[in-house]
Scaffold this motif. Structure first.
Motif, PDB file in Angstrom:
ATOM      1  N   SER A  21       0.831  -1.203   0.000  1.00 37.86           N
ATOM      2  CA  SER A  21       0.000   0.000   0.000  1.00 37.86           C
ATOM      3  C   SER A  21       0.865   1.252   0.000  1.00 37.86           C
ATOM      4  O   SER A  21       0.657   2.176  -0.787  1.00 37.86           O
ATOM      5  CB  SER A  21      -0.919  -0.002   1.225  1.00 37.86           C
ATOM      6  OG  SER A  21      -1.658   1.199   1.310  1.00 37.86           O
ATOM      7  N   PHE A  25       0.125   2.211  -3.775  1.00 41.86           N
ATOM      8  CA  PHE A  25      -1.209   2.795  -3.857  1.00 41.86           C
ATOM      9  C   PHE A  25      -1.337   4.177  -3.219  1.00 41.86           C
ATOM     10  O   PHE A  25      -2.193   4.971  -3.617  1.00 41.86           O
ATOM     11  CB  PHE A  25      -2.227   1.834  -3.241  1.00 41.86           C
ATOM     12  CG  PHE A  25      -2.219   0.480  -3.893  1.00 41.86           C
ATOM     13  CD1 PHE A  25      -2.317   0.360  -5.264  1.00 41.86           C
ATOM     14  CD2 PHE A  25      -2.088  -0.683  -3.143  1.00 41.86           C
ATOM     15  CE1 PHE A  25      -2.292  -0.878  -5.886  1.00 41.86           C
ATOM     16  CE2 PHE A  25      -2.067  -1.931  -3.750  1.00 41.86           C
ATOM     17  CZ  PHE A  25      -2.171  -2.031  -5.120  1.00 41.86           C
ATOM     18  N   ASP A 102      -7.759  -2.050  -6.311  1.00 39.67           N
ATOM     19  CA  ASP A 102      -6.558  -1.465  -6.908  1.00 39.67           C
ATOM     20  C   ASP A 102      -5.711  -2.503  -7.631  1.00 39.67           C
ATOM     21  O   ASP A 102      -5.167  -2.238  -8.701  1.00 39.67           O
ATOM     22  CB  ASP A 102      -5.722  -0.771  -5.832  1.00 39.67           C
ATOM     23  CG  ASP A 102      -6.204   0.643  -5.543  1.00 39.67           C
ATOM     24  OD1 ASP A 102      -7.069   1.122  -6.291  1.00 39.67           O
ATOM     25  OD2 ASP A 102      -5.733   1.246  -4.575  1.00 39.67           O
ATOM     26  N   ASN A 106      -5.092  -2.572 -11.627  1.00 46.08           N
ATOM     27  CA  ASN A 106      -3.724  -2.531 -12.146  1.00 46.08           C
ATOM     28  C   ASN A 106      -3.521  -3.619 -13.198  1.00 46.08           C
ATOM     29  O   ASN A 106      -2.956  -3.381 -14.268  1.00 46.08           O
ATOM     30  CB  ASN A 106      -2.729  -2.702 -10.993  1.00 46.08           C
ATOM     31  CG  ASN A 106      -1.286  -2.552 -11.409  1.00 46.08           C
ATOM     32  OD1 ASN A 106      -0.798  -3.257 -12.280  1.00 46.08           O
ATOM     33  ND2 ASN A 106      -0.576  -1.641 -10.769  1.00 46.08           N
ATOM     34  N   PHE A 246      -0.414   4.562 -11.518  1.00 47.48           N
ATOM     35  CA  PHE A 246       0.552   3.825 -10.703  1.00 47.48           C
ATOM     36  C   PHE A 246       1.963   4.271 -11.065  1.00 47.48           C
ATOM     37  O   PHE A 246       2.670   3.580 -11.805  1.00 47.48           O
ATOM     38  CB  PHE A 246       0.408   2.306 -10.911  1.00 47.48           C
ATOM     39  CG  PHE A 246      -0.944   1.756 -10.564  1.00 47.48           C
ATOM     40  CD1 PHE A 246      -1.294   1.555  -9.243  1.00 47.48           C
ATOM     41  CD2 PHE A 246      -1.864   1.455 -11.553  1.00 47.48           C
ATOM     42  CE1 PHE A 246      -2.540   1.044  -8.908  1.00 47.48           C
ATOM     43  CE2 PHE A 246      -3.110   0.946 -11.233  1.00 47.48           C
ATOM     44  CZ  PHE A 246      -3.458   0.746  -9.906  1.00 47.48           C
ATOM     45  N   SER A 276       0.185  -7.924  -2.698  1.00 46.04           N
ATOM     46  CA  SER A 276      -1.275  -7.854  -2.691  1.00 46.04           C
ATOM     47  C   SER A 276      -1.913  -9.131  -2.148  1.00 46.04           C
ATOM     48  O   SER A 276      -2.887  -9.077  -1.395  1.00 46.04           O
ATOM     49  CB  SER A 276      -1.795  -7.568  -4.104  1.00 46.04           C
ATOM     50  OG  SER A 276      -1.375  -6.302  -4.540  1.00 46.04           O
ATOM     51  N   GLN A 324     -11.161   6.497  -7.069  1.00 49.53           N
ATOM     52  CA  GLN A 324      -9.955   7.224  -6.667  1.00 49.53           C
ATOM     53  C   GLN A 324     -10.282   8.606  -6.117  1.00 49.53           C
ATOM     54  O   GLN A 324      -9.599   9.099  -5.212  1.00 49.53           O
ATOM     55  CB  GLN A 324      -8.988   7.334  -7.850  1.00 49.53           C
ATOM     56  CG  GLN A 324      -8.439   6.006  -8.326  1.00 49.53           C
ATOM     57  CD  GLN A 324      -7.917   5.164  -7.181  1.00 49.53           C
ATOM     58  OE1 GLN A 324      -7.077   5.591  -6.386  1.00 49.53           O
ATOM     59  NE2 GLN A 324      -8.408   3.937  -7.076  1.00 49.53           N
TER      60      GLN A 324
END
Length: 359
Positions: A21, A25, A102, A106, A246, A276, A324
């Motif tokens: 994270s 992120f 997320d 991605n 990203f 993740s 987002q």
């Protein structure tokens, strides 16, 4: 006898889980908020977190290897325990939803744009569920194997992209004003509040966690924000990096090994999936642990229920822009408030004497 783990093993797991994270992120939100002064926001958040982590250490010290649920029941009773655990469950659920959203987004953007979203989401969730179902031992051992590889790749990308970076872009300092810097500091703090999961893991550690270990963990986690943030700013500039979904992932596209080897960003996929899967599996495990005392015979049902619940936003294909925007405007601020309020309440509870007869 319940399995226990060394402080180093738990440290590895948290670095991989929380680090994904912080490393991937948080960065776009931080750069959007503070621009070229993001480094100062990181420093500001770090200073506040040092004080916050000291309070967390004092709460952990008062628990004496007691489970979080039992510690609460001994001081504020079953109803108070249910209320606090309910708030914590909601927080962990939101974290689980965000990591799955997320990660799968991605994958959709960079790797499998033509693969149906449901296939990507269900595949990822199935792997995470399987790891969580196997128990904390699987997650911990998986982390101790994966983290050194992930860390080595991180060092490699930093060195291999050095020629593409110009740290002069970060100058001049403090051009954004104090407001954006404070907002960036809130994002850094809000993203690191997840250290509260130590409350749910401390009874699994063979030796009581020391403040020195917590300081090292916090410093490394902040380093995982600072490294790719400075790398993104120096490689792409604050405007371009702020527009990227990203930016840490994009740095892999700058890598050239010799004259003929490029497109090694598949290595970033390994980093992404290692972090993740560990993160989502740990969150699912902790969610089931928080409520399993109320439904001990339905552990797998509870785990399956939470797995389905955290998958909903990703399966619904909510707009990435909308998600987002909500995260940027509300999540980190609310996480900041939650982290301070929850820890303050727990610190007060630590002074309440145990009830006679236990509960």
């Amino acid at each position: 006898m319940e399995a226990t783990f060394s402080r180093r093993q738990i440290l590895f797991m948290l670095l991989l889980s929380l680090g994904i994270s912080n490393h991937v992120f948080i960065i776009p939100h931080l750069i959007q908020a503070a621009g070229r002064d993001s480094w100062f926001s990181i420093l500001l958040g770090y200073v506040v977190l040092l004080g916050w982590s000291l309070i967390l250490y004092l709460v952990l010290k008062s628990m004496h290897a007691t489970t979080f649920n039992d510690w609460l029941k001994e001081r504020i009773g079953k109803f108070g325990c249910s209320l606090v655990c309910g708030v914590l469950v909601l927080y962990l659920l939101i974290l689980g939803m965000l990591i799955i959203f997320d990660t799968t987004r991605n994958i959709n953007i960079y790797l499998l744009p033509r693969t149906p979203n449901a296939v990507v989401v269900l595949s990822f969730v199935l792997v995470s569920y399987s790891a969580a179902r196997s128990g904390l031992k699987t997650i911990v051992y998986m982390s101790t194997v994966l983290l050194p590889i992930v860390w080595l790749l991180g060092i490699s990308i930093s060195m291999l992209t050095m020629k593409s970076k110009d740290y002069g872009i970060i100058h001049p300092f403090f051009v954004e004003g104090i407001g954006p810097n404070l907002h960036g500091g809130v994002i850094v703090f809000g993203g690191s509040v997840e250290l509260l999961v130590l409350l749910l893991l401390q009874h699994k550690i063979s030796k009581p966690i020391s403040y020195g270990a917590m300081f090292v963990l916090l410093t490394l986690l902040i380093g995982l924000i600072a490294g790719p943030t400075l790398g993104s700013l120096s490689a792409f500039g604050p405007t371009e990096a702020g527009n990227m979904r990203f930016p840490a992932f994009e740095q892999w596209r700058l890598v050239m090994i010799g004259d003929y080897i490029s497109h090694v960003d598949f290595l970033a996929v390994f980093q992404l999936m290692a972090g993740s899967v560990t993160r989502s599996a740990l969150l699912l495990h902790l969610l089931s642990e928080l409520v399993i005392n109320r439904f001990p015979k339905f552990r797998q049902t509870v785990l399956g229920f939470f797995t389905a619940l955290v998958s909903i936003p990703s399966l619904m294909q909510i707009s990435d822009i909308t998600m987002q925007e909500v995260v940027h405007r509300y999540f980190y601020t609310l996480s900041f408030i939650f982290g301070i309020t929850m820890l303050a309440a727990l610190y007060v509870f630590s002074f309440i004497p145990k009830r006679k007869g236990g509960y």
